[in-house]
Design an enzyme around this catalytic site. Structure first.
Site, PDB file in Angstrom:
ATOM      1  N   VAL A  22      39.623   3.396  42.766  1.00 38.57           N
ATOM      2  CA  VAL A  22      39.617   2.640  44.027  1.00 38.57           C
ATOM      3  C   VAL A  22      38.739   3.335  45.068  1.00 38.57           C
ATOM      4  O   VAL A  22      37.973   2.681  45.789  1.00 38.57           O
ATOM      5  CB  VAL A  22      41.063   2.432  44.547  1.00 38.57           C
ATOM      6  CG1 VAL A  22      41.056   1.621  45.838  1.00 38.57           C
ATOM      7  CG2 VAL A  22      41.914   1.734  43.496  1.00 38.57           C
ATOM      8  N   GLY A  82      41.993  -0.622  32.788  1.00 37.40           N
ATOM      9  CA  GLY A  82      42.203   0.178  34.007  1.00 37.40           C
ATOM     10  C   GLY A  82      43.188  -0.446  34.982  1.00 37.40           C
ATOM     11  O   GLY A  82      43.228  -0.073  36.146  1.00 37.40           O
ATOM     12  N   LYS A 139      56.613  -2.226  45.282  1.00 38.68           N
ATOM     13  CA  LYS A 139      55.910  -3.238  46.087  1.00 38.68           C
ATOM     14  C   LYS A 139      56.913  -4.189  46.745  1.00 38.68           C
ATOM     15  O   LYS A 139      56.714  -4.621  47.880  1.00 38.68           O
ATOM     16  CB  LYS A 139      54.938  -4.005  45.198  1.00 38.68           C
ATOM     17  CG  LYS A 139      53.791  -3.118  44.688  1.00 38.68           C
ATOM     18  CD  LYS A 139      53.031  -3.770  43.560  1.00 38.68           C
ATOM     19  CE  LYS A 139      51.882  -2.922  43.056  1.00 38.68           C
ATOM     20  NZ  LYS A 139      51.315  -3.396  41.786  1.00 38.68           N
TER      21      LYS A 139
HETATM   22  N1  HSE Z   1      49.377  -0.725  37.964  1.00 43.96           N
HETATM   23  C1  HSE Z   1      49.329  -1.666  39.027  1.00 43.96           C
HETATM   24  C2  HSE Z   1      49.440  -3.064  38.432  1.00 43.96           C
HETATM   25  C3  HSE Z   1      48.034  -1.504  39.787  1.00 43.96           C
HETATM   26  O1  HSE Z   1      49.299  -3.203  37.216  1.00 43.96           O
HETATM   27  O2  HSE Z   1      49.677  -4.006  39.154  1.00 43.96           O
HETATM   28  C4  HSE Z   1      47.999  -2.225  41.099  1.00 43.96           C
HETATM   29  O3  HSE Z   1      48.989  -1.795  41.984  1.00 43.96           O
END
Ligand code: HSE
Length: 432
Positions: free
Chosen positions: A14, A187, A205
């Site tokens: 990022v 990724g 989240k």
């Molecule tokens: N590993 C996280 C996902 C990356 O797959 O959503 C983004 O937060």
């Protein structure tokens, strides 16, 4: 033109994306912001590794003091992830009166309110658009777009990796392991991919979104979490036969006086909008009292989607520093204290998909349904796959609405029956 100097800590996927945008979109950003965003310093532990992008004229260092103690740097972008030393760096940046931009959902879930309080005390702020849904401007949508609303519920697909795995299993009949391998190659997955598949990343989240909507007091331990590790290809196929697909949903919803906060694999009717969110895409379905229902959809992981969100935060801060109108990200929660009890999972009511692995012999079904009946669980439909007298076969049931507590008690009793050969799988069904 006014200039704002930026330091990045963590030059991985990022971070590199952010540097690319600041370099390649420099004129566009200056034109829109009437301010020049200048990347001054990048700090990373690994300064030897060859990168596919190194901006010119930027100091590249292992020494974090060169970012945190540089008086010219007004914004620190933290992209190392995890709790420590990220937390320590953010605290130092705030104390040095620097604004912070972070994508660190784990840290925000664990220490968000504490860091926000410190930011306020220091007269600066923390921005975190990239922490949920990457490219999707969901934080701004809730904080600014829904400012006059009371949010009633959130249903989100907010882990790209799990959604990618479930989509691959559904669409290409791919098995779990190979779908996960693909997600890692692309990724999308966390360094510790178990955070994705166990539902923890979604829980991080969900805590961030729930605090925005329902108050600052919500903690990670308030979230009930189940991941997708137990989902087998045949669960996806059986759900399909009943007209459903399986998604890892993050749910925060007001239920009477309580607030339910949970992450678990969920059956959704195939025609529902969220059922058609596939691959690495995320979507957040929000119901609010004034705005009604809305869905925010976009790429939930990946270099440029996440970097795009980081740069949108840099732009917001630059407007704020240039005294162009802004809304503080600290005014988002209706109150500092949460005003609803958190509902424990055993209190919820849901419809269920249940898969028993039972010996195929006369009377097996009646033994199971007798226990379910005694626990007030009413069966809506039943499907038995295959016929192998004397061997274990899947028996799939869809129930009417039942209490989680009664269902769990019934399943514990059923799993002790000699005809049951494997732990029973029960998934909740949502109509949203
Ligand atoms: N590993 C996280 C996902 C990356 O797959 O959503 C983004 O937060």
């Amino acid at each position: 033109m006014q200039e704002i100097k930026i330091g990045i800590i963590g030059y991985g996927t990022v971070g590199t994306g952010v540097a690319k945008i600041l370099s390649r979109k420099s004129s566009l950003l200056s034109e829109k912001l009437k301010t020049r965003l200048i990347l001054k310093t990048i700090c990373d532990l690994d300064v030897r590794r060859k990168r596919n992008f190194m901006p010119k004229g930027v100091l590249f260092t292992r020494n974090v003091d060169k970012v945190l103690d540089d008086e010219q740097i007004q914004i620190v972008v933290e992209l190392i992830g995890g709790i420590n030393p990220a937390k320590e760096y953010i605290i130092r940046a705030l104390k040095n009166k620097k604004f912070v931009v972070t994508a660190n959902k784990a840290l925000l879930a664990e220490a968000g309110p504490e860091l926000m309080r410190l930011a306020r005390k220091c007269g600066v702020d923390i921005y975190f658009e990239a922490s949920v849904g990457a490219a999707i401007p969901v934080i701004k949508a809730i904080r600014d777009g829904l400012i006059s609303n009371n949010v009633e519920n959130i249903f989100g697909i907010i882990n790209g990796t799990s959604n990618y795995i479930l989509s691959e299993m559904t669409q290409n009949r791919c098995d779990f392991k190979s779908a996960l391998r693909q997600a890692r190659i692309h990724g999308f997955a966390e360094r510790n991919f178990k955070l994705d598949t166990s539902g923890i990343d979604s829980a991080h989240k969900l805590v961030i979104l729930s605090r925005l909507c329902f108050g600052q007091g919500i903690k990670l331990s308030d979230v009930y979490v189940e991941g997708i590790n137990e989902i087998k290809l045949h669960d996806i196929q059986y759900a399909d036969e009943f007209g459903y697909c399986i998604k890892l949903l993050a749910i925060a919803k007001i239920a009477g006086k309580d607030l339910q906060i949970r992450v678990h694999p969920t059956l959704l009717p195939k025609k529902h909008l969220l059922s058609n969110v596939n691959g690495v895409f995320n979507a957040i379905f929000i119901t609010a009292d004034l705005a009604g229902e809305m869905i925010l959809y976009g790429q939930g992981a990946g270099q440029m989607p996440a970097a795009s969100a980081v740069v949108s935060d840099l732009a917001d801060i630059s407007k704020r520093l240039a005294k162009i109108e802004w809304v503080s990200s600290q005014t988002f929660a209706p109150s500092q204290n949460r005003y609803r009890r958190i509902s424990p999972i055993h209190k919820i009511k849901s419809r269920y998909y249940i898969r028993f692995m039972a010996i195929d012999k006369p009377g097996a079904l009646s033994l199971i349904s007798k226990i379910l009946g005694k626990s007030n669980i009413s069966i809506c439909s039943v499907l038995q796959k295959g016929r192998h007298q004397g061997q274990a076969v899947p028996i799939i049931m869809m129930t009417h609405e039942a209490r989680e507590k009664e269902l769990r008690q019934a399943l514990m009793r059923i799993d002790k029956l000699p005809i049951i050969r494997k732990k029973t799988v029960a998934l909740r069904v949502e109509s949203v």
